[in-house]
Design an enzyme around this catalytic site. Structure first.
Site, PDB file in Angstrom:
ATOM      1  CG  ASP A   9      40.666  20.198  46.894  1.00 31.91           C
ATOM      2  OD1 ASP A   9      40.392  20.463  48.079  1.00 31.91           O
ATOM      3  OD2 ASP A   9      39.890  19.569  46.142  1.00 31.91           O
ATOM      4  CD  GLU A  50      40.064  21.321  52.722  1.00 35.17           C
ATOM      5  OE1 GLU A  50      39.043  20.926  52.127  1.00 35.17           O
ATOM      6  OE2 GLU A  50      40.032  21.933  53.825  1.00 35.17           O
ATOM      7  CG  ASP A  75      37.156  22.968  47.020  1.00 32.65           C
ATOM      8  OD1 ASP A  75      37.318  22.545  48.173  1.00 32.65           O
ATOM      9  OD2 ASP A  75      37.563  22.360  46.021  1.00 32.65           O
ATOM     10  CG  ASP A 124      38.881  17.022  43.451  1.00 28.04           C
ATOM     11  OD1 ASP A 124      38.778  16.802  44.656  1.00 28.04           O
ATOM     12  OD2 ASP A 124      38.389  16.283  42.573  1.00 28.04           O
ATOM     13  CG  HIS A 239      23.410  52.487  37.937  1.00 30.28           C
ATOM     14  ND1 HIS A 239      22.066  52.543  37.650  1.00 30.28           N
ATOM     15  CD2 HIS A 239      23.956  53.606  37.400  1.00 30.28           C
ATOM     16  CE1 HIS A 239      21.788  53.647  36.984  1.00 30.28           C
ATOM     17  NE2 HIS A 239      22.922  54.318  36.805  1.00 30.28           N
ATOM     18  CD  GLU A 315      26.047  59.798  34.335  1.00 28.46           C
ATOM     19  OE1 GLU A 315      27.106  60.306  33.890  1.00 28.46           O
ATOM     20  OE2 GLU A 315      25.440  58.858  33.785  1.00 28.46           O
TER      21      GLU A 315
END
Length: 434
Positions: A9, A50, A75, A124, A239, A315
């Site tokens: 950061d 950054e 971020d 940070d 699913h 499947e």
């Protein structure tokens, strides 16, 4: 190959203004902080700070192990998208920094992920420590830093006692390492054969000696005779619901290939939110059937990952039973149903036996564990493949397939080690749907 997480950061108090960066290198398998870096850089913009944090984090990881796989989490959407090649780099101040970052490791060894600001607190805080030190006319010092202490408890809790869908096998490995080190609570492994197997699986090499004063040294007792590294971890997501699911109808790969229902789409979104919060999925592989693809792409949209289709995860083909309920099958095909329930080699008329599915799934498992060694992969698939992976991991008999419950959009997890052993981490978790 070792795997590191780099969190970085940067900040500027004024943009441009007094600026600094922070970065931390974390062992992906254990969650342990290996190295921290931070620096006050004078007057600069947020984006420049950054990028400088990214460069410092990558260089620290390279110092630890130039052959490592590195997963960068930031971020800064700008930096992540530009370094991933999806956005162009136009600003002249950032082009050389991006080029410098790209030179530290080969591109094939580095992946990028955007994370919310609250998930990037360690880096940070380092950046703010550097800016505070610069304001006082001092250089940031790792010996005076409290950033790791401030975030260690939260990170340790996340690694050792995961409460949501798992992203990796770190919790069990951490407990095993505690046993190896002789710490309290490790006695459960004892000296039994099972304990020796768990110890052998969890053994890890020391984190490596970094020259920087910001490096973390491994605790006494850390070294173990075997180093199997981080396991390949399959997070298994069934699913979401289709129109056939609540009616309990056979729905395999030989039927109508239904899409998700409205309920199923909501389940997929909730699963996606849970995985985004967890932040440890590194790749997504899906069955090619529609209901799985729709579920997988819902997660992929949140995580910024691609979806790879794998035919081996489809499947079972239930043949003539597709779309029927169990009761309807019992009425129309009583003899075939009795044989199917009694033997994994029996197949529905025109369909696929569980023995054939087991061979297909085992071959897929072997291929994927080799391709994703040491990584955490989300497999979006169906009831039978998930139950089969669990059964094979446990060494359970074929009839165990009928003794497991898997809800729609449920999460299970299996970790696979390099010695061929496997560990079931979770089964049928639906907490994210509540």
């Amino acid at each position: 190959m070792r795997e590191f997480i780099v969190e970085a950061d940067g900040g500027s108090r004024g943009n441009p203004g007094p600026a600094g960066y922070g970065s931390v290198v974390i062992d992906a398998a254990t969650g342990e902080t290996l190295m921290e870096a931070a620096e006050y850089i004078g007057v600069a913009t947020n984006n420049v700070a950054e990028y400088k944090g990214l460069v410092a984090g990558l260089k620290a990881a390279h110092q630890l192990d130039p052959a490592a796989s590195v997963h960068v989490r930031m971020d800064s959407k700008l930096v992540v998208e530009q370094m991933s090649g999806r956005w162009k780099i136009k600003h002249p101040d950032m082009k050389p920094l991006a080029a410098e970052a790209a030179r530290v490791f080969p591109a094939s060894q580095v992946t990028y992920e955007w994370i919310p600001r609250e998930k990037n607190k360690h880096a940070d805080r380092l950046a703010n420590e550097a800016m505070d030190a610069g304001k006082r006319g001092l250089a940031w010092s790792p010996s005076a830093s409290t950033a790791d202490l401030d975030t260690r408890a939260a990170r340790s809790a996340a690694v050792r006692e995961p409460s949501g869908p798992p992203g990796d096998a770190a919790a069990g490995a951490a407990r095993a390492r505690a046993a190896l080190a002789g710490t309290p609570g490790g006695g459960a492994f004892g000296t039994s054969e099972a304990g020796e197997t768990a110890d052998r699986r969890a053994a890890s090499s020391a984190a490596g000696g970094a020259a920087s004063t910001g490096a973390r040294t491994p605790p006494v007792g850390w070294a173990a005779p075997a180093d199997l590294g981080a396991p390949a971890t399959f997070v298994l997501l069934r699913h979401g619901e289709t129109a056939l699911t609540p009616e309990k109808r056979f729905s395999g790969s030989g039927g109508t290939d239904p899409s998700l229902s409205e309920v199923g789409r909501e389940q997929a979104e909730r699963a996606a939110a849970a995985f985004a919060a967890r932040g440890t999925i590194q790749a997504i592989v899906s069955s090619p059937l529609k209901r799985c693809q729709e579920t997988a792409y819902a997660v992929a949209a949140r995580l910024g990952l691609d979806v790879h289709l794998e035919e081996g995860l489809r499947e079972t083909d239930f043949g003539a039973w597709e779309g029927l309920t169990f009761g309807e099958v019992r009425e129309r095909h009583p003899e075939e149903l009795t044989a199917w329930l009694a033997s994994p080699d029996a197949a529905p008329p025109g369909g696929e036996s569980f023995a054939a599915v087991s061979r297909r799934v085992a071959a897929t498992r072997d291929r994927l564990t080799a391709a994703y060694a040491g990584r955490t992969v989300l497999l979006v698939t169906h009831v039978t493949p998930i139950k089969t992976l669990v059964r094979l991991a446990l060494g359970a008999p074929p009839e165990s397939l009928f003794r497991m419950e898997l809800a729609a959009a449920s999460v299970s997890a299996v970790a696979y080690y390099r010695d061929g052993n496997a560990s079931l981490r979770l089964l049928n978790d639906t907490s994210h749907l509540r």
